[in-house]
Design a protein around this motif. Sequence first.
Motif, PDB file in Angstrom:
ATOM      1  N   ASN A   1       0.855  -1.194   0.000  1.00  0.00           N
ATOM      2  CA  ASN A   1       0.000   0.000   0.000  1.00  0.00           C
ATOM      3  C   ASN A   1       0.890   1.242   0.000  1.00  0.00           C
ATOM      4  O   ASN A   1       1.753   1.399   0.843  1.00  0.00           O
ATOM      5  N   MET A   2       0.655   2.131  -0.948  1.00  0.00           N
ATOM      6  CA  MET A   2       1.505   3.317  -1.111  1.00  0.00           C
ATOM      7  C   MET A   2       0.985   4.516  -0.325  1.00  0.00           C
ATOM      8  O   MET A   2       1.424   5.629  -0.529  1.00  0.00           O
ATOM      9  N   GLY A   3       0.003   4.326   0.552  1.00  0.00           N
ATOM     10  CA  GLY A   3      -0.545   5.465   1.308  1.00  0.00           C
ATOM     11  C   GLY A   3      -1.894   5.865   0.759  1.00  0.00           C
ATOM     12  O   GLY A   3      -2.302   5.456  -0.319  1.00  0.00           O
ATOM     13  N   GLN A   4      -2.578   6.676   1.502  1.00  0.00           N
ATOM     14  CA  GLN A   4      -3.913   7.125   1.092  1.00  0.00           C
ATOM     15  C   GLN A   4      -3.821   8.069  -0.105  1.00  0.00           C
ATOM     16  O   GLN A   4      -2.830   8.761  -0.283  1.00  0.00           O
ATOM     17  N   THR A   5      -4.873   8.115  -0.899  1.00  0.00           N
ATOM     18  CA  THR A   5      -4.932   9.037  -2.027  1.00  0.00           C
ATOM     19  C   THR A   5      -4.757  10.467  -1.532  1.00  0.00           C
ATOM     20  O   THR A   5      -5.410  10.882  -0.585  1.00  0.00           O
ATOM     21  N   GLY A   6      -3.849  11.177  -2.162  1.00  0.00           N
ATOM     22  CA  GLY A   6      -3.646  12.576  -1.790  1.00  0.00           C
ATOM     23  C   GLY A   6      -2.830  12.790  -0.534  1.00  0.00           C
ATOM     24  O   GLY A   6      -2.685  13.912  -0.077  1.00  0.00           O
ATOM     25  N   CYS A   7      -2.258  11.718   0.034  1.00  0.00           N
ATOM     26  CA  CYS A   7      -1.574  11.868   1.327  1.00  0.00           C
ATOM     27  C   CYS A   7      -0.312  12.725   1.229  1.00  0.00           C
ATOM     28  O   CYS A   7       0.116  13.290   2.214  1.00  0.00           O
ATOM     29  N   VAL A   8       0.286  12.811   0.038  1.00  0.00           N
ATOM     30  CA  VAL A   8       1.460  13.688  -0.085  1.00  0.00           C
ATOM     31  C   VAL A   8       1.184  14.891  -0.970  1.00  0.00           C
ATOM     32  O   VAL A   8       2.080  15.670  -1.252  1.00  0.00           O
ATOM     33  N   SER A   9      -0.063  15.060  -1.403  1.00  0.00           N
ATOM     34  CA  SER A   9      -0.348  16.145  -2.344  1.00  0.00           C
ATOM     35  C   SER A   9      -0.124  17.521  -1.724  1.00  0.00           C
ATOM     36  O   SER A   9       0.072  18.494  -2.435  1.00  0.00           O
ATOM     37  N   PHE A  10      -0.099  17.604  -0.381  1.00  0.00           N
ATOM     38  CA  PHE A  10       0.163  18.893   0.255  1.00  0.00           C
ATOM     39  C   PHE A  10       1.598  19.347   0.019  1.00  0.00           C
ATOM     40  O   PHE A  10       1.920  20.508   0.207  1.00  0.00           O
ATOM     41  N   MET A  11       2.481  18.425  -0.420  1.00  0.00           N
ATOM     42  CA  MET A  11       3.870  18.780  -0.689  1.00  0.00           C
ATOM     43  C   MET A  11       4.059  19.327  -2.107  1.00  0.00           C
ATOM     44  O   MET A  11       5.154  19.674  -2.515  1.00  0.00           O
ATOM     45  N   PHE A  12       2.958  19.351  -2.867  1.00  0.00           N
ATOM     46  CA  PHE A  12       2.997  19.800  -4.254  1.00  0.00           C
ATOM     47  C   PHE A  12       1.968  20.901  -4.453  1.00  0.00           C
ATOM     48  O   PHE A  12       0.969  20.961  -3.757  1.00  0.00           O
ATOM     49  N   ASP A  13       2.235  21.783  -5.409  1.00  0.00           N
ATOM     50  CA  ASP A  13       1.251  22.787  -5.804  1.00  0.00           C
ATOM     51  C   ASP A  13       0.810  22.478  -7.221  1.00  0.00           C
ATOM     52  O   ASP A  13       1.640  22.181  -8.083  1.00  0.00           O
ATOM     53  N   ARG A  14      -0.485  22.558  -7.454  1.00  0.00           N
ATOM     54  CA  ARG A  14      -1.010  22.363  -8.806  1.00  0.00           C
ATOM     55  C   ARG A  14      -0.802  23.679  -9.560  1.00  0.00           C
ATOM     56  O   ARG A  14      -1.329  24.714  -9.158  1.00  0.00           O
ATOM     57  N   LYS A  15      -0.017  23.619 -10.647  1.00  0.00           N
ATOM     58  CA  LYS A  15       0.310  24.835 -11.397  1.00  0.00           C
ATOM     59  C   LYS A  15       0.253  24.565 -12.888  1.00  0.00           C
ATOM     60  O   LYS A  15       0.535  23.465 -13.340  1.00  0.00           O
ATOM     61  N   GLY A  16      -0.071  25.619 -13.629  1.00  0.00           N
ATOM     62  CA  GLY A  16       0.127  25.565 -15.063  1.00  0.00           C
ATOM     63  C   GLY A  16       1.608  25.790 -15.324  1.00  0.00           C
ATOM     64  O   GLY A  16       2.214  26.680 -14.722  1.00  0.00           O
ATOM     65  N   VAL A  17       2.195  24.940 -16.165  1.00  0.00           N
ATOM     66  CA  VAL A  17       3.612  25.064 -16.483  1.00  0.00           C
ATOM     67  C   VAL A  17       3.750  25.164 -17.998  1.00  0.00           C
ATOM     68  O   VAL A  17       3.329  24.271 -18.729  1.00  0.00           O
ATOM     69  N   ILE A  18       4.312  26.270 -18.451  1.00  0.00           N
ATOM     70  CA  ILE A  18       4.525  26.475 -19.885  1.00  0.00           C
ATOM     71  C   ILE A  18       6.030  26.619 -20.111  1.00  0.00           C
ATOM     72  O   ILE A  18       6.665  27.493 -19.529  1.00  0.00           O
ATOM     73  N   LEU A  19       6.581  25.708 -20.909  1.00  0.00           N
ATOM     74  CA  LEU A  19       8.010  25.696 -21.201  1.00  0.00           C
ATOM     75  C   LEU A  19       8.202  26.323 -22.577  1.00  0.00           C
ATOM     76  O   LEU A  19       7.826  25.726 -23.587  1.00  0.00           O
ATOM     77  N   ILE A  20       8.760  27.517 -22.609  1.00  0.00           N
ATOM     78  CA  ILE A  20       8.903  28.260 -23.855  1.00  0.00           C
ATOM     79  C   ILE A  20      10.303  28.073 -24.429  1.00  0.00           C
ATOM     80  O   ILE A  20      11.291  28.175 -23.699  1.00  0.00           O
ATOM     81  N   ASN A  21      10.368  27.804 -25.713  1.00  0.00           N
ATOM     82  CA  ASN A  21      11.651  27.708 -26.403  1.00  0.00           C
ATOM     83  C   ASN A  21      12.313  29.091 -26.364  1.00  0.00           C
ATOM     84  O   ASN A  21      11.795  30.040 -26.934  1.00  0.00           O
ATOM     85  N   ALA A  22      13.448  29.200 -25.697  1.00  0.00           N
ATOM     86  CA  ALA A  22      14.089  30.506 -25.473  1.00  0.00           C
ATOM     87  C   ALA A  22      15.008  30.943 -26.613  1.00  0.00           C
ATOM     88  O   ALA A  22      15.517  32.053 -26.615  1.00  0.00           O
ATOM     89  N   GLU A  23      15.204  30.063 -27.570  1.00  0.00           N
ATOM     90  CA  GLU A  23      16.129  30.348 -28.661  1.00  0.00           C
ATOM     91  C   GLU A  23      15.776  31.650 -29.387  1.00  0.00           C
ATOM     92  O   GLU A  23      14.627  31.850 -29.790  1.00  0.00           O
ATOM     93  N   ASP A  24      16.761  32.529 -29.512  1.00  0.00           N
ATOM     94  CA  ASP A  24      16.584  33.822 -30.203  1.00  0.00           C
ATOM     95  C   ASP A  24      15.501  34.714 -29.587  1.00  0.00           C
ATOM     96  O   ASP A  24      14.963  35.585 -30.259  1.00  0.00           O
ATOM     97  N   LYS A  25      15.171  34.485 -28.337  1.00  0.00           N
ATOM     98  CA  LYS A  25      14.130  35.298 -27.695  1.00  0.00           C
ATOM     99  C   LYS A  25      14.760  36.224 -26.658  1.00  0.00           C
ATOM    100  O   LYS A  25      15.702  35.854 -25.971  1.00  0.00           O
ATOM    101  N   ASP A  26      14.203  37.420 -26.552  1.00  0.00           N
ATOM    102  CA  ASP A  26      14.670  38.377 -25.568  1.00  0.00           C
ATOM    103  C   ASP A  26      13.999  38.090 -24.218  1.00  0.00           C
ATOM    104  O   ASP A  26      12.773  38.121 -24.105  1.00  0.00           O
ATOM    105  N   GLU A  78       0.313  20.761 -14.056  1.00  0.00           N
ATOM    106  CA  GLU A  78       0.955  19.631 -13.398  1.00  0.00           C
ATOM    107  C   GLU A  78       1.191  19.919 -11.923  1.00  0.00           C
ATOM    108  O   GLU A  78       0.948  21.024 -11.452  1.00  0.00           O
ATOM    109  N   MET A  79       1.655  18.908 -11.222  1.00  0.00           N
ATOM    110  CA  MET A  79       1.963  19.038  -9.805  1.00  0.00           C
ATOM    111  C   MET A  79       3.437  19.418  -9.677  1.00  0.00           C
ATOM    112  O   MET A  79       4.309  18.695 -10.118  1.00  0.00           O
ATOM    113  N   VAL A  80       3.707  20.574  -9.082  1.00  0.00           N
ATOM    114  CA  VAL A  80       5.070  21.074  -8.934  1.00  0.00           C
ATOM    115  C   VAL A  80       5.481  20.938  -7.464  1.00  0.00           C
ATOM    116  O   VAL A  80       4.780  21.429  -6.581  1.00  0.00           O
TER     117      VAL A  80
END
Length: 121
Positions: A1-26, A78-80
């Motif tokens: 048993n890996m623990g109750q559902t959500g038992c470690v979710s307090f250690m993570f924040d639900r966030k939108g994560v956008i990874l932008i290609n930085a090449e040639d960008k200011d 995702e969960m960060v």
Amino acid sequence: NMGQTGCVSFMFDRKGVILINAEDKDEEEVMMEALDAGADDFIVEDDAFVVHTSPSSFSEVRKYLEEKGLSFFEAQVEMVPQNVITLSGDDLTKFQKLVDALEDLDDVQNVYHNVDLPDEE
């Protein structure tokens, strides 16, 4: 048993994560656009800009940045982790095997963890 559902979710924040290609960008320009769009945070990495949003403003921010002509490596909600830990040697090897095994399971969609993995070569 890996623990109750959500038992470690307090250690993570639900966030939108956008990874932008930085090449040639200011950096300043992209940061201003991200903040104008309603982003919460802007982080500079090697070849990418990382934009964090609240889950509720994620779609809006992504659309705004797309309209500015930016290309993304990825964009999702995702969960960060709030804290990151470092493993080394045997512990790291075992952990990577565990993550690989979990990712191979058909029922598993995403694996979130707080281990600072070394960059893949």
